[in-house]
Design a protein around this motif. Sequence first.
Motif, short mmCIF file in Angstrom:
data_model
loop_
_atom_site.label_atom_id
_atom_site.label_comp_id
_atom_site.label_asym_id
_atom_site.label_seq_id
_atom_site.Cartn_x
_atom_site.Cartn_y
_atom_site.Cartn_z
N LEU A 126 -79.64 39.10 27.52
CA LEU A 126 -79.26 37.83 26.90
C LEU A 126 -78.58 36.92 27.93
N TRP A 127 -77.65 37.48 28.71
CA TRP A 127 -76.98 36.72 29.77
C TRP A 127 -78.00 36.22 30.79
N GLY A 128 -78.98 37.05 31.12
CA GLY A 128 -80.03 36.66 32.05
C GLY A 128 -80.89 35.52 31.53
N ARG A 129 -81.19 35.53 30.23
CA ARG A 129 -81.97 34.43 29.66
C ARG A 129 -81.18 33.13 29.65
N ILE A 130 -79.86 33.23 29.41
CA ILE A 130 -79.03 32.02 29.39
C ILE A 130 -78.99 31.37 30.77
N VAL A 131 -78.83 32.19 31.83
CA VAL A 131 -78.68 31.64 33.18
C VAL A 131 -79.98 31.71 33.99
N LYS A 132 -81.11 32.03 33.32
CA LYS A 132 -82.44 32.07 33.94
C LYS A 132 -82.48 33.02 35.14
N MET A 133 -82.14 34.29 34.87
CA MET A 133 -82.12 35.33 35.88
C MET A 133 -82.69 36.60 35.26
N GLY A 134 -83.35 37.42 36.09
CA GLY A 134 -83.88 38.66 35.57
C GLY A 134 -84.37 39.57 36.67
N THR A 135 -84.86 40.73 36.25
CA THR A 135 -85.41 41.71 37.17
C THR A 135 -86.92 41.70 37.02
N ILE A 141 -100.04 49.75 44.07
CA ILE A 141 -100.66 50.94 44.65
C ILE A 141 -99.93 51.21 45.97
N GLY A 142 -99.37 52.41 46.09
CA GLY A 142 -98.62 52.72 47.30
C GLY A 142 -97.12 52.60 47.06
N HIS A 143 -96.40 52.20 48.11
CA HIS A 143 -94.94 52.16 48.07
C HIS A 143 -94.43 50.73 48.08
N TRP A 144 -93.51 50.41 47.20
CA TRP A 144 -92.91 49.07 47.12
C TRP A 144 -91.41 49.24 47.29
N ASP A 145 -90.87 48.66 48.34
CA ASP A 145 -89.46 48.86 48.66
C ASP A 145 -88.71 47.53 48.68
N ILE A 146 -89.16 46.57 47.88
CA ILE A 146 -88.55 45.25 47.86
C ILE A 146 -87.69 45.12 46.60
N ASP A 147 -86.46 44.64 46.78
CA ASP A 147 -85.51 44.50 45.67
C ASP A 147 -85.73 43.17 44.97
N LEU A 148 -86.18 43.21 43.73
CA LEU A 148 -86.39 42.01 42.93
C LEU A 148 -85.48 42.02 41.71
N ASP A 149 -84.25 42.48 41.92
CA ASP A 149 -83.26 42.54 40.85
C ASP A 149 -82.41 41.28 40.88
N LYS A 150 -82.12 40.71 39.71
CA LYS A 150 -81.30 39.51 39.56
C LYS A 150 -81.88 38.31 40.32
N ILE A 151 -83.17 38.08 40.11
CA ILE A 151 -83.90 36.98 40.75
C ILE A 151 -83.77 35.73 39.89
N LYS A 152 -83.65 34.57 40.56
CA LYS A 152 -83.66 33.29 39.85
C LYS A 152 -85.09 33.02 39.37
N TYR A 153 -85.21 32.51 38.19
CA TYR A 153 -86.50 32.14 37.58
C TYR A 153 -87.54 33.27 37.69
N PRO A 154 -87.28 34.40 37.04
CA PRO A 154 -88.20 35.54 37.15
C PRO A 154 -89.58 35.28 36.54
N LYS A 155 -89.66 34.38 35.57
CA LYS A 155 -90.97 34.11 34.95
C LYS A 155 -91.87 33.35 35.91
N ARG A 156 -91.30 32.51 36.77
CA ARG A 156 -92.10 31.83 37.79
C ARG A 156 -92.66 32.84 38.78
N LEU A 157 -91.83 33.81 39.17
CA LEU A 157 -92.30 34.85 40.10
C LEU A 157 -93.39 35.69 39.44
N ARG A 158 -93.21 36.02 38.16
CA ARG A 158 -94.25 36.77 37.45
C ARG A 158 -95.55 35.98 37.41
N SER A 159 -95.47 34.67 37.18
CA SER A 159 -96.68 33.84 37.17
C SER A 159 -97.36 33.85 38.52
#
Length: 167
Positions: A126-135, A141-159
């Motif tokens: 809920l706090w993340g939706r209010i301030v437009k932040m998320g994980t 496929i393979g290994h992903w070692d990138i931290d995408l926690d507490k990203i600004k505008y997560p829906k834009r990144l998902r798009s």
Amino acid sequence: FVVYNTRDIPYVWRIIMKPNYVAKKSAWGVVNFWVMVICIVLGAGLIVAPLLIFPDNNLIVTIGIIAGAAILAVFFTIVIIKIIIIKHMKVEFYDDKVVQKWGVFSRNEKQCVFVGIRQVEVKQTLWGRIVKMGTVQVDVIGHWDIDLDKIKYPKRLRSYLSYSMDQ
């Protein structure tokens, strides 16, 4: 375009290549909502309560004001330091790689190959939706070692990731 020294090639490519998308960490991610509420209420309570309960006792009022101001000062100092640190974190997406950069005084960089995305998921409180932040969770496929926690505008990144997944 002429390269005079082979060790300059990575630097030259960094100048030429612009990322397709840049994800930045949210400054609101450093502040846990309930910790913020408790610190502000406790600090303000220690400042105001002695004034209301013991208006004639200057020693208790002074101790309460100093304790409340100290709690608020420590809390806001920690928050400001964390915000400065988090503002220097970003994740850059190129056609073939993902680069995570962080660091205030010393710069750090981590790279992963950007291929084979199977699924992209966004998690927001809920706090993340209010301030437009998320994980953003990326199933690759393979290994992903990138931290995408507490990203600004997560829906834009998902798009963006969904679009690049379809390409």
